[in-house]
Design a protein around this motif. Structure first.
Motif, PDB file in Angstrom:
ATOM      1  N   LEU A  41       0.872  -1.176   0.000  1.00  0.00           N
ATOM      2  CA  LEU A  41       0.000   0.000   0.000  1.00  0.00           C
ATOM      3  C   LEU A  41       0.903   1.219   0.000  1.00  0.00           C
ATOM      4  CD1 LEU A  41      -2.786  -0.629   2.646  1.00  0.00           C
ATOM      5  CD2 LEU A  41      -2.765  -1.169   0.218  1.00  0.00           C
ATOM      6  N   ILE A  42       0.636   2.123  -0.920  1.00  0.00           N
ATOM      7  CA  ILE A  42       1.507   3.296  -1.049  1.00  0.00           C
ATOM      8  C   ILE A  42       0.673   4.536  -0.817  1.00  0.00           C
ATOM      9  CG2 ILE A  42       3.072   4.529  -2.587  1.00  0.00           C
ATOM     10  CD1 ILE A  42       3.501   2.019  -4.138  1.00  0.00           C
ATOM     11  N   GLN A  43       1.100   5.338   0.128  1.00  0.00           N
ATOM     12  CA  GLN A  43       0.359   6.576   0.353  1.00  0.00           C
ATOM     13  C   GLN A  43       1.294   7.728   0.672  1.00  0.00           C
ATOM     14  OE1 GLN A  43      -2.334   5.182   3.258  1.00  0.00           O
ATOM     15  NE2 GLN A  43      -0.743   4.721   4.746  1.00  0.00           N
ATOM     16  N   GLN A  44       0.743   8.921   0.525  1.00  0.00           N
ATOM     17  CA  GLN A  44       1.544  10.118   0.779  1.00  0.00           C
ATOM     18  C   GLN A  44       1.892  10.192   2.255  1.00  0.00           C
ATOM     19  OE1 GLN A  44       1.827  13.088  -1.367  1.00  0.00           O
ATOM     20  NE2 GLN A  44       0.004  13.089  -2.625  1.00  0.00           N
ATOM     21  N   PRO A  45       3.120  10.566   2.570  1.00  0.00           N
ATOM     22  CA  PRO A  45       3.422  10.776   3.987  1.00  0.00           C
ATOM     23  C   PRO A  45       2.670  12.008   4.475  1.00  0.00           C
ATOM     24  CG  PRO A  45       5.296  11.364   2.602  1.00  0.00           C
ATOM     25  CD  PRO A  45       4.236  10.843   1.693  1.00  0.00           C
ATOM     26  N   ARG A  46       2.232  11.961   5.724  1.00  0.00           N
ATOM     27  CA  ARG A  46       1.434  13.069   6.267  1.00  0.00           C
ATOM     28  C   ARG A  46       2.284  14.334   6.357  1.00  0.00           C
ATOM     29  NH1 ARG A  46       0.145  14.453  11.571  1.00  0.00           N
ATOM     30  NH2 ARG A  46       1.647  12.868  12.202  1.00  0.00           N
ATOM     31  N   LEU A  47       3.493  14.159   6.807  1.00  0.00           N
ATOM     32  CA  LEU A  47       4.401  15.291   6.945  1.00  0.00           C
ATOM     33  C   LEU A  47       5.595  15.048   6.050  1.00  0.00           C
ATOM     34  CD1 LEU A  47       4.518  15.504  10.819  1.00  0.00           C
ATOM     35  CD2 LEU A  47       3.273  17.027   9.290  1.00  0.00           C
ATOM     36  N   GLY A  48       6.515  15.945   6.122  1.00  0.00           N
ATOM     37  CA  GLY A  48       7.792  15.625   5.498  1.00  0.00           C
ATOM     38  C   GLY A  48       8.117  16.479   4.306  1.00  0.00           C
ATOM     39  N   ALA A  49       9.412  16.543   4.069  1.00  0.00           N
ATOM     40  CA  ALA A  49       9.921  17.341   2.973  1.00  0.00           C
ATOM     41  C   ALA A  49      10.568  16.398   1.969  1.00  0.00           C
ATOM     42  CB  ALA A  49      10.952  18.304   3.534  1.00  0.00           C
ATOM     43  N   ASP A  50      11.053  16.960   0.881  1.00  0.00           N
ATOM     44  CA  ASP A  50      11.798  16.156  -0.079  1.00  0.00           C
ATOM     45  C   ASP A  50      13.010  15.544   0.617  1.00  0.00           C
ATOM     46  OD1 ASP A  50      10.003  17.064  -1.878  1.00  0.00           O
ATOM     47  OD2 ASP A  50      11.447  18.144  -3.131  1.00  0.00           O
ATOM     48  N   PHE A  51      13.378  14.345   0.214  1.00  0.00           N
ATOM     49  CA  PHE A  51      14.572  13.762   0.826  1.00  0.00           C
ATOM     50  C   PHE A  51      15.812  14.501   0.327  1.00  0.00           C
ATOM     51  CE2 PHE A  51      16.634  11.293  -2.518  1.00  0.00           C
ATOM     52  CZ  PHE A  51      15.621  11.029  -3.431  1.00  0.00           C
TER      53      PHE A  51
END
Ligand code: AHR
Length: 551
Positions: free
Chosen positions: A45-55
């Protein structure tokens, strides 16, 4: 209020129940998103992370040491028909530029602990030849800091400079920062200008020494002694340049007797003055590490996951002790497969100039594991901000030169795919996969564990700006194809832009100048783009898919 992440997790677990998947996984693997599935297709299952910036793309960096043929005949070979006016190998420049290495660590490694950076700057005829003691080789100093910076600018990489904490004083380390980064009007900045570099190099990332816990290291130290020297040098450096990112030396491997204790003691001394701590690891398919089992070998990126978690835990522990608001990041600034060219003449330069050292020949299984390491680094990119594939050319490297050209070893491909396709944010993944057992009996202590290993290892990134996603998939099954169903939430793939795999019948196959494509990417049939996509991953393979998406 129930936090979003635990809602996601509950939904995930509920949906697993709905498919009848077994929830047997109890190990730490669950914490990195893996659950045991019944036999059959794996599912992610692939979903958007709730928080976070570009790696931070620095997590896909590399490394060049004055060692063997890495610099001399690797990147620098004046007089060669392949060299430009500065002596840089143009074929190597082309390769490195094409794969787009974001950051390169230099000049060592063990080399740096006996290196006097002053020997490598100024007019070339006046630079001394010295007997280099880490690798027992002749060092002519014809390539030094300024050449490295020129080379970096040419290939589009950022420099990550290492400092000599072995024979070197804090004073000379600080002088190095002043030489590189101070504008003008001081002893060291004016020396740089006199050497033809009017503008400062503005090197931001610095390693405070190399593997200072190692008995093989020139000037090996005790943890607290090193921590105090790092603290003192770091304080002074920040007076010269307030914009530095400083990396303390962590344990040089999980097999070190003081592993984690070294890290704790070092950080207790210098936590407030540094930004990151280094991790190093080299892996191999040997009797001691894997019992020569390819199945155990391909699970070794999970050992890297563990090391990251363990060192992060030490950092957080010291953060608590110091009552600090600062969270350290990790610099995995040496990682690779290295086990063949590791003893005897492979590590002894016998007082030669540019001897053949550490020239590891990489095969298919090494490349698959390198793919696994890339997955591990990306899924930990929130904590690991810098990492360096050690090394880049000739020495334990994906690129090898001879007098007529450059060869791409098998390990280049997974690394180059990540550099090319993985962009933006790392997506949140919950994977259920059939697993296979590994056992620890008879193995070196740090690899001796009984566990279950998922056949499939996946990471995915999302570049919202360009509307593209990338999925990197390792199939550890040595005998059979594995299906992997990707289920996208909040993101819908609309087109498959590329799908390639690295596989083959012979795990031990490798490339040579005569047969340069024995291990090379092949196009893979991909499923139609959509909210559910089932990939058929060949046995023993590492696969990349680049997808156009809508969110
Ligand atoms: O990368 C080769 C060597 O491995 C480096 O010089 C040293 O830091 C590590 O032990």
């Amino acid at each position: 209020m129930v936090p979003e992440t635990s809602l996601n997790r509950r939904r995930f677990l509920a949906s697993l129940g709905a498919t009848g998947a077994a929830l047997a996984t109890s190990s730490w693997l669950e914490a990195i998103g893996y659950a045991q599935a019944a036999r059959g297709p794996a599912r992610a299952l692939i979903q958007q992370p709730r928080l976070g910036a570009d790696f931070d793309r620095r997590v896909l960096g590399s490394f060049l040491e004055h060692l063997g043929r890495a610099i001399y005949t690797g990147v620098y070979q004046p007089g060669s028909s392949l060299a430009d006016a500065k002596g840089f190998r143009t074929d190597v420049v082309r390769e490195v530029k094409e794969i787009g290495v974001p950051i390169v660590r230099y000049p060592g490694g063990n080399f740096v602990s006996g290196y006097n950076w002053l020997d490598g700057v100024g007019p070339k005829p006046q630079r001394p030849t010295v007997l280099e003691r880490a690798w027992n080789s002749m060092e002519t100093n014809q390539f030094g800091t300024n050449e490295f910076i020129d080379w970096c600018r040419m290939v589009g990489s950022e420099p990550l400079l290492g400092m000599n904490f072995g024979t070197g004083s804090a004073e000379m380390a600080v002088a190095y920062v002043e030489y590189c980064n101070y504008e003008r009007g001081t002893k060291w900045s004016d020396l740089r200008r006199a050497h033809g570099y009017e503008k400062p190099h503005n090197v931001r990332y610095w390693c405070l020494g190399n593997e200072m816990d190692g008995p093989w290291q020139i000037g090996q130290m005790q943890a607290r002694e090193y921590g105090r020297k790092a603290r003192d040098a770091a304080r002074q450096m920040r007076v010269i340049d307030g914009n530095l990112q400083l990396i303390a030396c962590g344990s040089s491997g999980t097999n070190m007797p003081q592993y984690l204790i070294w890290d704790r003691e070092v950080l207790e001394e210098c936590y407030d003055q540094v930004d990151g701590i280094s991790l190093h690891a080299y892996y191999g398919n040997t009797q001691a590490l894997t019992r020569n089992s390819s199945a155990r070998y391909l699970a070794m990126n999970l050992d890297m996951d563990r090391q990251i978690r363990e060192i992060a835990a030490v950092c957080d522990y010291v953060q608590g002790l110091r009552r600090s608001n600062k969270r350290l990041w990790l610099s995995f600034d040496e990682w690779n497969v290295w086990y063949r060219a590791r003893t005897g003449d492979a590590v002894n330069g016998r007082r030669q100039f540019a001897p053949k050292l550490l020239e590891e020949v990489y095969n298919l299984e090494d490349a698959l594991l390198v793919g696994g390491f890339v997955n591990t680094l990306l899924r930990n990119a929130e904590r690991v901000r810098v990492a360096c594939l050690a090394q880049l050319v000739n020495v334990i490297a994906p690129l090898v030169t001879n007098d007529t050209g450059v060869l791409r070893q098998s390990t280049l491909f997974p690394y180059a795919w990540a550099l090319r396709y993985a962009r933006g944010r790392v997506l949140d993944l919950r994977v259920e996969s059939d697993m296979y057992p590994i056992t620890g009996a008879g193995l070196q202590a740090d690899f001796a564990r009984n566990d279950q290993v998922p056949f499939v290892d996946v990471v995915a990134t999302l570049d919202s700006q360009n509307g593209q996603a990338c999925v990197l998939m390792l199939n550890r099954d040595l005998d059979g194809e594995r299906e992997l169903a990707l289920e996208w939430r909040d993101i819908t793939p609309t087109r498959v832009l590329a799908c390639e795999t690295l596989t083959g019948p012979d795990l031990k196959a490798f490339n040579t100048f005569e047969q340069p494509r024995r291990v090379a990417p092949q196009r893979l049939d991909s499923p139609a783009a959509g909210a559910r996509m089932t990939f058929k991953l060949p046995a023993r393979s590492y696969t990349v898919a680049q997808l156009a998406i809508t969110t």
